[in-house]
Enzyme design. Sequence first.
Site, PDB file in Angstrom:
ATOM      1  N   ARG A  98       0.787  -1.055  -0.114  1.00 16.09           N
ATOM      2  CA  ARG A  98       0.039  -0.177   0.061  1.00 16.09           C
ATOM      3  C   ARG A  98       0.496   1.379   0.403  1.00 16.09           C
ATOM      4  O   ARG A  98       1.997   1.023   0.635  1.00 16.09           O
ATOM      5  CB  ARG A  98      -0.698  -0.102   1.032  1.00 16.09           C
ATOM      6  N   ASP A 194       1.188  -3.330  11.874  1.00 14.49           N
ATOM      7  CA  ASP A 194       1.584  -3.457  10.231  1.00 14.49           C
ATOM      8  C   ASP A 194       1.343  -4.726  10.217  1.00 14.49           C
ATOM      9  O   ASP A 194       2.803  -4.702  11.170  1.00 14.49           O
ATOM     10  CB  ASP A 194       2.281  -2.377   9.865  1.00 14.49           C
ATOM     11  N   ASP A 197       5.175  -5.904   9.191  1.00 15.91           N
ATOM     12  CA  ASP A 197       6.212  -5.434   9.729  1.00 15.91           C
ATOM     13  C   ASP A 197       6.160  -6.359  11.667  1.00 15.91           C
ATOM     14  O   ASP A 197       6.986  -6.969  11.897  1.00 15.91           O
ATOM     15  CB  ASP A 197       5.659  -3.640  10.103  1.00 15.91           C
TER      16      ASP A 197
HETATM   17  O1  LIG Z   1      -7.066  -2.619   3.400  1.00 19.48           O
HETATM   18  P1  LIG Z   1      -6.206  -1.881   2.677  1.00 19.48           P
HETATM   19  O2  LIG Z   1      -6.220  -0.171   3.178  1.00 19.48           O
HETATM   20  O3  LIG Z   1      -5.469  -2.224   1.083  1.00 19.48           O
HETATM   21  O4  LIG Z   1      -4.839  -1.955   4.077  1.00 19.48           O
HETATM   22  C1  LIG Z   1      -4.324  -3.412   4.036  1.00 19.48           C
HETATM   23  C2  LIG Z   1      -3.231  -4.368   3.370  1.00 19.48           C
HETATM   24  O5  LIG Z   1      -2.126  -3.658   3.793  1.00 19.48           O
HETATM   25  C3  LIG Z   1      -1.297  -4.171   4.311  1.00 19.48           C
HETATM   26  O6  LIG Z   1      -0.574  -4.672   3.114  1.00 19.48           O
HETATM   27  P2  LIG Z   1       1.118  -3.752   3.078  1.00 19.48           P
HETATM   28  O7  LIG Z   1       0.636  -2.884   1.471  1.00 19.48           O
HETATM   29  O8  LIG Z   1       0.742  -3.141   3.961  1.00 19.48           O
HETATM   30  O9  LIG Z   1       2.041  -5.104   3.319  1.00 19.48           O
HETATM   31  P3  LIG Z   1       3.210  -5.879   3.684  1.00 19.48           P
HETATM   32  O10 LIG Z   1       2.080  -7.052   3.684  1.00 19.48           O
HETATM   33  O11 LIG Z   1       3.651  -6.120   2.824  1.00 19.48           O
HETATM   34  O12 LIG Z   1       2.721  -4.844   4.643  1.00 19.48           O
HETATM   35  C4  LIG Z   1      -2.240  -6.133   4.525  1.00 19.48           C
HETATM   36  O13 LIG Z   1      -1.732  -7.349   4.250  1.00 19.48           O
HETATM   37  C5  LIG Z   1      -3.224  -5.538   3.383  1.00 19.48           C
HETATM   38  O14 LIG Z   1      -2.460  -5.887   2.581  1.00 19.48           O
HETATM   39  O1  LIG Z   2      -3.909  -1.573   9.776  1.00 15.11           O
HETATM   40  C1  LIG Z   2      -3.446  -1.751   9.546  1.00 15.11           C
HETATM   41  C2  LIG Z   2      -3.705  -1.475   7.861  1.00 15.11           C
HETATM   42  C3  LIG Z   2      -3.588  -1.781   6.995  1.00 15.11           C
HETATM   43  N1  LIG Z   2      -2.312  -2.715   6.458  1.00 15.11           N
HETATM   44  C4  LIG Z   2      -2.051  -3.318   8.094  1.00 15.11           C
HETATM   45  O2  LIG Z   2      -1.231  -4.084   8.445  1.00 15.11           O
HETATM   46  N2  LIG Z   2      -2.667  -2.433   8.579  1.00 15.11           N
HETATM   47 MG   LIG Z   3       2.333  -3.720   5.981  1.00 12.30          MG
END
Ligand SMILES: O=P(O)(O)OC[C@H]1O[C@H](OP(=O)(O)OP(=O)(O)O)[C@H](O)[C@@H]1O
Ligand SMILES: O=c1cc[nH]c(=O)[nH]1
Ligand SMILES: [Mg+2]
Length: 206
Positions: A98, A194, A197
Amino acid sequence: MVNHPLAATRLTAMREKSTEPGSFRAALHELTTMLVYEAARAFPAERYPIDTPVAPTEGIRLANPPLLVPVLRAGLGMADSALALLPESSMGFVGLARDEETFEPRAYLESLPADLSGIPVLVLDPMLATGGSLEHCCRLLADRGCTDITVICVLAAPEGIARLERSGLPLRLVTASIDQQLNDKMYIVPGLGDAGDRQFGGMPRF
Ligand SMILES: O=P(O)(O)OC[C@H]1O[C@H](OP(=O)(O)OP(=O)(O)O)[C@H](O)[C@@H]1O
Ligand SMILES: O=c1cc[nH]c(=O)[nH]1
Ligand SMILES: [Mg+2]
């Protein structure tokens, strides 16, 4: 929604900010097992003849094992537990990150069968926040002909649920909690931070 004390204790461990990555990943593995178990109640099963050491009888198998699709990174922590319950399944991968300013998903990996007609899909992503990422992922699946999508999330925000409902995509959602809302950085409140993370390391951004 899966409402069970054993699911709630794993979710509590994931929410608690002092939980270390190893314990966070262990709680996510166990919670995923429970969510997939509940989601699979709806999967059609078929009977087939088997032999026990004593006599012929009937066995049960899934009529059409789903394709598993973890959404990288955070969904990776759900992949092993889902595959352990569904050993006949194949796995595809979608990588999304994101954008921290626009909150729109940026796609960096798409490893999926070209034709998904007639194949049910189980999407694995712990977080449904704005819904942008899961809408993007499910649209990739629908564009390949999939008409039967089950999304497994640990946490869902009402805003994300509403977005998926508006999308008209052929999906159902299985989650352990519908939280209150999103904050101004589009993190789920109270949420768990997150999810990528917390499993794999990174700087806090909320
Ligand atoms: O509903 P949204 O507003 O789209 O957010 C949700 C997304 O955010 C997180 O991924 P992130 O983009 O942080 O990537 P990551 O898994 O690499 O941390 C999570 O695992 C979802 O995929
Ligand atoms: O709360 C949140 C929103 C988006 N992605 C995450 O990992 N956590
Ligand atoms: Mg993430």
